[in-house]
Design a protein around this motif. Sequence first.
Motif, PDB file in Angstrom:
ATOM      1  N   SER A   1      24.402  36.401  32.499  1.00 17.22           N
ATOM      2  CA  SER A   1      24.965  36.692  33.818  1.00 17.22           C
ATOM      3  C   SER A   1      24.032  37.596  34.619  1.00 17.22           C
TER       4      SER A   1
ATOM      5  N   TRP B   1      20.991  36.076  37.692  1.00 16.71           N
ATOM      6  CA  TRP B   1      21.281  36.681  39.001  1.00 16.71           C
ATOM      7  C   TRP B   1      20.026  36.573  39.866  1.00 16.71           C
TER       8      TRP B   1
ATOM      9  N   SER C   1      35.818  34.233  31.867  1.00 15.54           N
ATOM     10  CA  SER C   1      35.222  32.894  31.956  1.00 15.54           C
ATOM     11  C   SER C   1      36.245  31.818  31.573  1.00 15.54           C
TER      12      SER C   1
ATOM     13  N   HIS D   1      29.045  30.204  33.474  1.00 17.31           N
ATOM     14  CA  HIS D   1      28.121  30.947  34.323  1.00 17.31           C
ATOM     15  C   HIS D   1      28.592  30.909  35.773  1.00 17.31           C
TER      16      HIS D   1
ATOM     17  N   TYR E   1      28.652  35.770  42.254  1.00 20.81           N
ATOM     18  CA  TYR E   1      27.762  36.915  42.426  1.00 20.81           C
ATOM     19  C   TYR E   1      28.082  37.697  43.696  1.00 20.81           C
TER      20      TYR E   1
END
Length: 218
Positions: free
Chosen positions: A54, A58, A146, A200, A206
């Motif tokens: 993660s 990014w 998740s 993901h 994000y």
Amino acid sequence: MKKLSFLLLLTTALHFVAIAQQAVPYENEIKAFEEQDKTTPPPKNAILFTGSSSIKLWQSLKTDFPDKVVLNRGFGGSKLTDVIHFADRAIIPYKPKQIIIYVGENDVATGTVTAQEVHDRFVTLFTKIRKSLPKTPIVFISMKPSPSRRKYLPITIEANKLIKDYLAKQSRADYLDIYTPMLDATGQIRGELFRADSLHMNPKGYEVWTEKLKPLLK
């Protein structure tokens, strides 16, 4: 004949050394960081991001925090044990201004650890960093919910709470809850924040992390 035997032994020895090095998970990724640092020296007093995929994935990190000097040292699908193992090479040498950590989810997903064990591993990592960098602020980003790992969420929730309670007693340390913001009003996981693998995050995910993390960055 002796020379041939020596060369054969040397070749065999080098072969086994290479195998041993490859056997250490993520060794090649850490070596790649080290080689990169030789050709392009990393920035000083950066905010260092470390942990599992993660962090590694990014890709918008620098543009998400344009007014900060950031350095991404996330690697593989690392577990806490991996980050502990490589802390002396992938965290401490950089002497960062601040350290942001996201890790633990892959430990839980093994299905072989308890929440207490995840907490204990985090304490080991935290203590190791603090021993070498006693004044460096640390932020732990909570483990995310998740969709592909729903069956592990009870352990994730418990481990998050244990780590939160631990950090509440530490100086220059913050716990960032991103678990809750990744749920909708009914408490369901916001699937639109994830890629097709349901593990993901996509850019929307994000964006959530960026908004919540900004106030904590030095």
